[in-house]
Write a protein that holds these residues in place. Structure first.
Motif, PDB file in Angstrom:
ATOM      1  N   SER A  18       0.851  -1.185   0.000  1.00 38.29           N
ATOM      2  CA  SER A  18       0.000   0.000   0.000  1.00 38.29           C
ATOM      3  C   SER A  18       0.887   1.235   0.000  1.00 38.29           C
ATOM      4  O   SER A  18       2.084   1.162   0.242  1.00 38.29           O
ATOM      5  CB  SER A  18      -0.932  -0.007   1.213  1.00 38.29           C
ATOM      6  OG  SER A  18      -0.195  -0.174   2.396  1.00 38.29           O
ATOM      7  N   GLY A  19       0.271   2.364  -0.271  1.00 36.17           N
ATOM      8  CA  GLY A  19       1.035   3.601  -0.277  1.00 36.17           C
ATOM      9  C   GLY A  19       0.162   4.803  -0.509  1.00 36.17           C
ATOM     10  O   GLY A  19      -1.044   4.682  -0.729  1.00 36.17           O
ATOM     11  N   GLY A  20       0.800   5.959  -0.437  1.00 36.62           N
ATOM     12  CA  GLY A  20       0.090   7.202  -0.668  1.00 36.62           C
ATOM     13  C   GLY A  20       1.000   8.389  -0.423  1.00 36.62           C
ATOM     14  O   GLY A  20       2.143   8.236   0.004  1.00 36.62           O
ATOM     15  N   LYS A  21       0.486   9.562  -0.692  1.00 32.13           N
ATOM     16  CA  LYS A  21       1.249  10.795  -0.481  1.00 32.13           C
ATOM     17  C   LYS A  21       1.606  10.926   1.001  1.00 32.13           C
ATOM     18  O   LYS A  21       0.781  10.669   1.873  1.00 32.13           O
ATOM     19  CB  LYS A  21       0.433  12.018  -0.911  1.00 32.13           C
ATOM     20  CG  LYS A  21       0.145  12.056  -2.393  1.00 32.13           C
ATOM     21  CD  LYS A  21       1.367  12.518  -3.139  1.00 32.13           C
ATOM     22  CE  LYS A  21       1.039  12.644  -4.612  1.00 32.13           C
ATOM     23  NZ  LYS A  21       2.226  12.684  -5.434  1.00 32.13           N
ATOM     24  N   CYS A  22       2.842  11.332   1.241  1.00 28.30           N
ATOM     25  CA  CYS A  22       3.321  11.450   2.618  1.00 28.30           C
ATOM     26  C   CYS A  22       4.548  12.358   2.589  1.00 28.30           C
ATOM     27  O   CYS A  22       5.434  12.167   1.751  1.00 28.30           O
ATOM     28  CB  CYS A  22       3.661  10.057   3.133  1.00 28.30           C
ATOM     29  SG  CYS A  22       4.062   9.989   4.871  1.00 28.30           S
ATOM     30  N   ARG A  23       4.622  13.345   3.492  1.00 28.34           N
ATOM     31  CA  ARG A  23       5.713  14.315   3.432  1.00 28.34           C
ATOM     32  C   ARG A  23       6.615  14.349   4.656  1.00 28.34           C
ATOM     33  O   ARG A  23       7.567  15.132   4.687  1.00 28.34           O
ATOM     34  CB  ARG A  23       5.140  15.708   3.181  1.00 28.34           C
ATOM     35  CG  ARG A  23       4.522  15.865   1.796  1.00 28.34           C
ATOM     36  CD  ARG A  23       3.987  17.261   1.558  1.00 28.34           C
ATOM     37  NE  ARG A  23       2.953  17.651   2.513  1.00 28.34           N
ATOM     38  CZ  ARG A  23       1.658  17.358   2.378  1.00 28.34           C
ATOM     39  NH1 ARG A  23       1.236  16.674   1.361  1.00 28.34           N
ATOM     40  NH2 ARG A  23       0.798  17.765   3.276  1.00 28.34           N
ATOM     41  N   SER A  24       6.353  13.495   5.672  1.00 26.02           N
ATOM     42  CA  SER A  24       7.185  13.541   6.873  1.00 26.02           C
ATOM     43  C   SER A  24       7.038  12.254   7.679  1.00 26.02           C
ATOM     44  O   SER A  24       6.130  11.459   7.441  1.00 26.02           O
ATOM     45  CB  SER A  24       6.777  14.727   7.755  1.00 26.02           C
ATOM     46  OG  SER A  24       5.485  14.503   8.304  1.00 26.02           O
ATOM     47  N   ALA A  25       7.926  12.095   8.636  1.00 28.69           N
ATOM     48  CA  ALA A  25       7.858  10.928   9.521  1.00 28.69           C
ATOM     49  C   ALA A  25       6.546  10.929  10.312  1.00 28.69           C
ATOM     50  O   ALA A  25       5.956   9.870  10.545  1.00 28.69           O
ATOM     51  CB  ALA A  25       9.056  10.912  10.466  1.00 28.69           C
ATOM     52  N   ASP A  26       6.086  12.125  10.713  1.00 30.42           N
ATOM     53  CA  ASP A  26       4.818  12.208  11.453  1.00 30.42           C
ATOM     54  C   ASP A  26       3.644  11.782  10.574  1.00 30.42           C
ATOM     55  O   ASP A  26       2.752  11.062  11.025  1.00 30.42           O
ATOM     56  CB  ASP A  26       4.575  13.628  11.977  1.00 30.42           C
ATOM     57  CG  ASP A  26       5.481  13.961  13.157  1.00 30.42           C
ATOM     58  OD1 ASP A  26       5.962  13.030  13.828  1.00 30.42           O
ATOM     59  OD2 ASP A  26       5.703  15.167  13.394  1.00 30.42           O
ATOM     60  N   GLU A  27       3.649  12.215   9.301  1.00 31.79           N
ATOM     61  CA  GLU A  27       2.593  11.789   8.386  1.00 31.79           C
ATOM     62  C   GLU A  27       2.671  10.284   8.142  1.00 31.79           C
ATOM     63  O   GLU A  27       1.645   9.628   7.968  1.00 31.79           O
ATOM     64  CB  GLU A  27       2.685  12.544   7.059  1.00 31.79           C
ATOM     65  CG  GLU A  27       2.178  13.964   7.138  1.00 31.79           C
ATOM     66  CD  GLU A  27       2.135  14.657   5.775  1.00 31.79           C
ATOM     67  OE1 GLU A  27       2.144  13.976   4.727  1.00 31.79           O
ATOM     68  OE2 GLU A  27       2.082  15.903   5.771  1.00 31.79           O
TER      69      GLU A  27
END
Length: 117
Positions: A18-27
């Motif tokens: 699975s996957g998706g948009k993500c911009r940081s460790a918190d996200e």
């Protein structure tokens, strides 16, 4: 969030990606929490993931030693940034040895192909 289930089966172990948009460790933590809201993924043996964000590479093996690095290398090679990929494994009772890394690579490859379609 894009999920591809039951993509690989070997000696009882089953894989999903699975996957998706993500911009940081918190996200990334939020993404994993959202994925685990699905009981099936919450009960998985491993949810290994990798992400290359503006702060640099982030990974988590989740007990599948080395899997996060395999995912990161593939993300680097394909120049995929700000997009998390999670490879989920349900352990089937038999050790897979080095084949588990091949399965992680195959799962990421399938996700990347599906993502580009």
């Amino acid at each position: 969030m894009k999920i591809l289930e039951n993509i690989i089966t070997d000696r009882g172990s089953k894989y999903a990606v699975s996957g998706g948009k993500c911009r940081s460790a918190d996200e990334a933590k939020d993404f994993i929490a959202q994925l685990k809201r699905n009981k099936k993924f919450a009960k998985a043996t491993h949810n290994s993931w990798g992400l290359i964000c503006d702060d640099g590479p982030v990974k988590n093996d989740d007990g599948e030693s080395g899997a996060g690095m395999v995912i990161l290398r593939m993300l680097e090679r394909e120049e995929v940034h700000n997009h998390i990929i999670v490879v989920t494994r349900w352990y089937g009772g038999k050790h897979l040895g080095g084949d588990r890394f091949r399965h992680v690579q195959d799962a990421v490859r399938q996700y990347l192909m599906a993502k580009s379609e």
